[in-house]
Design an enzyme around this catalytic site. Structure first.
Site, PDB file in Angstrom:
ATOM      1  N   SER A 134       1.080  -0.964  -0.117  1.00 39.47           N
ATOM      2  CA  SER A 134      -0.385   0.077  -0.170  1.00 39.47           C
ATOM      3  C   SER A 134       0.905   1.196  -0.082  1.00 39.47           C
ATOM      4  CB  SER A 134      -1.149   0.138   0.957  1.00 39.47           C
ATOM      5  OG  SER A 134      -1.839  -0.884   1.222  1.00 39.47           O
ATOM      6  N   GLU A 249      -2.663 -15.175   1.826  1.00 39.72           N
ATOM      7  CA  GLU A 249      -3.042 -14.535   2.765  1.00 39.72           C
ATOM      8  C   GLU A 249      -4.224 -15.536   3.621  1.00 39.72           C
ATOM      9  OE1 GLU A 249      -2.876 -10.348   2.211  1.00 39.72           O
ATOM     10  OE2 GLU A 249      -2.887 -10.491   4.197  1.00 39.72           O
ATOM     11  N   SER A 372     -11.270  -4.640   1.192  1.00 41.31           N
ATOM     12  CA  SER A 372     -11.373  -3.658   1.904  1.00 41.31           C
ATOM     13  C   SER A 372     -12.885  -4.586   1.712  1.00 41.31           C
ATOM     14  CB  SER A 372     -11.926  -2.308   2.628  1.00 41.31           C
ATOM     15  OG  SER A 372     -12.455  -2.468   0.686  1.00 41.31           O
ATOM     16  N   ASN A 373     -14.823  -4.168   3.229  1.00 41.62           N
ATOM     17  CA  ASN A 373     -15.905  -5.213   2.571  1.00 41.62           C
ATOM     18  C   ASN A 373     -16.074  -5.148   1.610  1.00 41.62           C
ATOM     19  OD1 ASN A 373     -15.913  -6.423   4.905  1.00 41.62           O
ATOM     20  ND2 ASN A 373     -17.707  -5.534   5.989  1.00 41.62           N
ATOM     21  N   GLU A 374     -16.424  -3.411   1.296  1.00 38.41           N
ATOM     22  CA  GLU A 374     -16.726  -3.315  -0.390  1.00 38.41           C
ATOM     23  C   GLU A 374     -16.077  -3.424  -1.833  1.00 38.41           C
ATOM     24  OE1 GLU A 374     -16.016  -1.024   2.229  1.00 38.41           O
ATOM     25  OE2 GLU A 374     -17.960   0.004   3.186  1.00 38.41           O
TER      26      GLU A 374
HETATM   27  C1  FAD Z   1      -3.778  -2.798  10.112  1.00 42.07           C
HETATM   28  C2  FAD Z   1      -3.781  -2.661   9.189  1.00 42.07           C
HETATM   29  C3  FAD Z   1      -2.516  -3.268   8.108  1.00 42.07           C
HETATM   30  C4  FAD Z   1      -2.169  -3.782   7.439  1.00 42.07           C
HETATM   31  N1  FAD Z   1      -1.137  -3.922   7.084  1.00 42.07           N
HETATM   32  C5  FAD Z   1      -0.692  -3.766   5.522  1.00 42.07           C
HETATM   33  C6  FAD Z   1       0.439  -4.179   5.487  1.00 42.07           C
HETATM   34  O1  FAD Z   1       1.393  -4.782   5.785  1.00 42.07           O
HETATM   35  N2  FAD Z   1       1.119  -3.787   4.058  1.00 42.07           N
HETATM   36  C7  FAD Z   1      -0.168  -3.537   3.033  1.00 42.07           C
HETATM   37  O2  FAD Z   1       0.811  -3.174   1.516  1.00 42.07           O
HETATM   38  N3  FAD Z   1      -0.557  -3.203   3.371  1.00 42.07           N
HETATM   39  C8  FAD Z   1      -1.421  -2.817   4.906  1.00 42.07           C
HETATM   40  N4  FAD Z   1      -2.711  -2.796   5.289  1.00 42.07           N
HETATM   41  C9  FAD Z   1      -3.134  -1.503   3.747  1.00 42.07           C
HETATM   42  C10 FAD Z   1      -4.424  -2.027   3.985  1.00 42.07           C
HETATM   43  O3  FAD Z   1      -4.103  -2.822   3.015  1.00 42.07           O
HETATM   44  C11 FAD Z   1      -5.166  -0.737   2.781  1.00 42.07           C
HETATM   45  O4  FAD Z   1      -5.509  -0.489   3.722  1.00 42.07           O
HETATM   46  C12 FAD Z   1      -7.097  -1.216   1.927  1.00 42.07           C
HETATM   47  O5  FAD Z   1      -5.773  -1.838   0.245  1.00 42.07           O
HETATM   48  C13 FAD Z   1      -7.728  -0.001   1.692  1.00 42.07           C
HETATM   49  O6  FAD Z   1      -6.996   0.918   0.781  1.00 42.07           O
HETATM   50  P1  FAD Z   1      -6.929   2.177   1.553  1.00 42.07           P
HETATM   51  O7  FAD Z   1      -6.516   2.909   3.217  1.00 42.07           O
HETATM   52  O8  FAD Z   1      -5.775   2.899   0.836  1.00 42.07           O
HETATM   53  O9  FAD Z   1      -8.862   3.406   1.299  1.00 42.07           O
HETATM   54  P2  FAD Z   1      -8.645   2.821   0.139  1.00 42.07           P
HETATM   55  O10 FAD Z   1      -8.468   1.962  -1.146  1.00 42.07           O
HETATM   56  O11 FAD Z   1      -8.870   4.689  -0.190  1.00 42.07           O
HETATM   57  O12 FAD Z   1     -10.097   3.284   0.108  1.00 42.07           O
HETATM   58  C14 FAD Z   1     -11.259   3.930   1.273  1.00 42.07           C
HETATM   59  C15 FAD Z   1     -12.450   3.882   1.113  1.00 42.07           C
HETATM   60  O13 FAD Z   1     -12.784   3.566  -0.498  1.00 42.07           O
HETATM   61  C16 FAD Z   1     -13.747   1.727  -0.895  1.00 42.07           C
HETATM   62  N5  FAD Z   1     -13.302   1.920  -2.079  1.00 42.07           N
HETATM   63  C17 FAD Z   1     -12.260   2.180  -2.077  1.00 42.07           C
HETATM   64  N6  FAD Z   1     -12.446   1.397  -3.710  1.00 42.07           N
HETATM   65  C18 FAD Z   1     -13.704   1.407  -4.206  1.00 42.07           C
HETATM   66  C19 FAD Z   1     -14.273   0.381  -4.809  1.00 42.07           C
HETATM   67  N7  FAD Z   1     -13.616   0.633  -6.332  1.00 42.07           N
HETATM   68  N8  FAD Z   1     -15.468   0.500  -5.016  1.00 42.07           N
HETATM   69  C20 FAD Z   1     -15.896   0.305  -4.285  1.00 42.07           C
HETATM   70  N9  FAD Z   1     -15.163   1.044  -2.625  1.00 42.07           N
HETATM   71  C21 FAD Z   1     -13.984   1.417  -3.321  1.00 42.07           C
HETATM   72  C22 FAD Z   1     -13.049   1.277   0.581  1.00 42.07           C
HETATM   73  O14 FAD Z   1     -13.941   0.317   0.589  1.00 42.07           O
HETATM   74  C23 FAD Z   1     -12.742   2.225   1.416  1.00 42.07           C
HETATM   75  O15 FAD Z   1     -14.125   2.564   2.857  1.00 42.07           O
HETATM   76  C24 FAD Z   1      -2.847  -2.137   5.834  1.00 42.07           C
HETATM   77  C25 FAD Z   1      -4.056  -2.134   6.867  1.00 42.07           C
HETATM   78  C26 FAD Z   1      -4.770  -2.283   8.016  1.00 42.07           C
HETATM   79  C27 FAD Z   1      -6.214  -1.556   8.526  1.00 42.07           C
END
Ligand code: FAD
Length: 395
Positions: A134, A249, A372-374
């Site tokens: 990420s 995973e 994410s759930n979405e």
């Molecule tokens: C506790 C924790 C540990 C983590 N550990 C790691 C790690 O070790 N390494 C790593 O690389 N990452 C890690 N992550 C990151 C994680 O993979 C991302 O947070 C996740 O993929 C969501 O990306 P984002 O946070 O950029 O949110 P965004 O992608 O910006 O999403 C924001 C919101 O928009 C929604 N959304 C986005 N796109 C769509 C779509 N196309 N349709 C509908 N809804 C949508 C999402 O569901 C979310 O509600 C971790 C996250 C957490 C919370």
């Protein structure tokens, strides 16, 4: 599927139980099974030591092939080991990303040299790994990765920012998805590099979570270096490798997760009996529902695990992720309701959260990480149900 132990399973169960009984003692028993998801900072040094105790008798990486230091354990035996592990209240594992993600990826896609260099220290519990996927602009939309990797002689030079990198502050190595073809877009031109963390070009800044602990971090790569040979899969083909890691995973590790859910639910039922809330008809219904749903989760996980072969996540994986993450979040909410006013206060300085408060807060993140759930709903809609793809923006 017959869920009863066969004679060889019983023998394996007895062996695992006897080993755990003999070794989960002293400082390891004192951890009381803590140190899992959402509680990663608890007893870290002791858990690191525990990893080596497991390794000394061949209880790490048991699902890996024997030639790479595993036991070649069947899914059934991995499930049994996980069950006994949780029952024994053995310490939370510190090497989950090494054993569960990068190890299987290297076994599948790595060169002979990479296997010889990287697998033994994972088996021995001597090198820990983190996942550099990420970025601020690439989470759900992972193909938007902007971190760059440039070949300079016989080294890659990596520059860019990763975020939410779990356990980066404790890791020796990071598997980094980065763009190695200048001007490439989306999933083309990405490579999967193995980068050492202990070097001047890597800065790790912890992020404080809702739970007030810091398990994940921002990671800044500023001219970080790694050997040219430390690319897994072909240069420019990192997307395929990155997806394979994500598929791993969702494997057997999930079951261990669920068994600790069961222990939490048992604690919650005991707490509800003790404080009288179990007599409240609505709380009773919610507890019973939670129990029933967890059983459904268990049987479905066993069913889908029995069909997993190699780095391919079956469509059920998204259903399971959506189901368990949502279940656990509801359980966290139920826990706070069971505890009533006591659920929202702490004992006093240093204001440590209790088990239920940690679950309530940390489980919010489970509906975000690992897809994410979405995003899971999008996958289910498009790949399981064959619905039309979501509309894409034109910006
Ligand atoms: C506790 C924790 C540990 C983590 N550990 C790691 C790690 O070790 N390494 C790593 O690389 N990452 C890690 N992550 C990151 C994680 O993979 C991302 O947070 C996740 O993929 C969501 O990306 P984002 O946070 O950029 O949110 P965004 O992608 O910006 O999403 C924001 C919101 O928009 C929604 N959304 C986005 N796109 C769509 C779509 N196309 N349709 C509908 N809804 C949508 C999402 O569901 C979310 O509600 C971790 C996250 C957490 C919370």
């Amino acid at each position: 599927m017959d869920l009863r132990d066969r004679p060889e399973d019983e023998a394996f169960r007895a062996e695992a139980r006897a080993w755990l009984d003999a070794h989960v003692v002293g400082e390891f028993a004192a951890l009381g099974g803590r140190g899992g998801s959402g509680d990663e900072t608890f007893g870290f040094e002791t858990r690191l030591e525990w990893e080596k105790v497991l390794a000394a008798d061949g209880w790490t990486c048991i699902g890996w092939p024997v030639e790479y230091g595993g036991r070649g354990a069947s899914v059934a035996h991995q499930v049994i080991f996980n069950e006994e592990y949780v029952k024994a209240r053995a310490p939370g594992r510190v090497s989950i990303l090494g054993e569960g993600l990068i190890g299987p990826t290297i076994i599948h896609y790595g060169t002979a040299e990479q296997k010889a260099r990287f697998l033994p220290p994972i088996v021995a519990g001597e090198e820990l790994w983190c996942q550099g996927y990420s970025e601020p602009g690439a989470g759900s939309d992972l193909a938007n990765v902007q971190t760059r990797g440039v070949l300079d002689g016989n080294e890659w030079v990596v520059t860019g920012q990763k975020v939410w990198t779990s356990l980066a502050h404790q890791s020796d190595w990071c598997f980094v998805v980065c763009r190695t073809e200048p001007g490439s877009v989306r999933h083309r031109g990405l490579s999967y590099l193995l980068v050492p963390m202990d070097q001047p070009g890597v800065e790790v800044r912890p992020i404080t979570q809702l739970t007030r602990t810091s398990e994940f971090n921002e990671v800044f790569f500023d001219g970080a270096r790694t050997a040219a040979a430390n690319v897994v899969g072909a240069v420019g083909d990192g997307w395929q490798v990155a997806l394979a890691t994500l598929a791993f995973e969702r494997g057997v590790g999930l079951l261990g997760h669920q068994l600790s859910f069961r222990r939490e639910l048992d604690h919650l039922m005991a707490a509800a009996r003790a404080n009288g809330s179990a007599s409240d008809p609505v709380i009773r219904q919610r507890l019973a529902r939670s129990f029933g749903e967890l059983e459904i989760l268990r049987y479905n996980t066993l069913r889908s695990l029995s069909g997993i072969e190699g780095p391919v996540a079956p469509p059920e994986a998204s259903i399971m992720k959506l189901y368990w993450a949502s279940w656990h979040r509801r359980m966290g909410e139920l826990a706070i309701d069971v505890m009533g006013p006591a659920g929202v206060v702490t004992e006093g300085f240093p204001y440590e959260l209790d088990e239920f408060q940690r679950t309530f807060l940390f489980s919010r993140s489970e509906t975000i990480y690992g897809g994410s759930n979405e995003i899971q709903k999008n996958i289910i809609g498009e790949r399981v149900l064959g619905l039309p793809p979501e509309p894409k923006g034109t910006a």
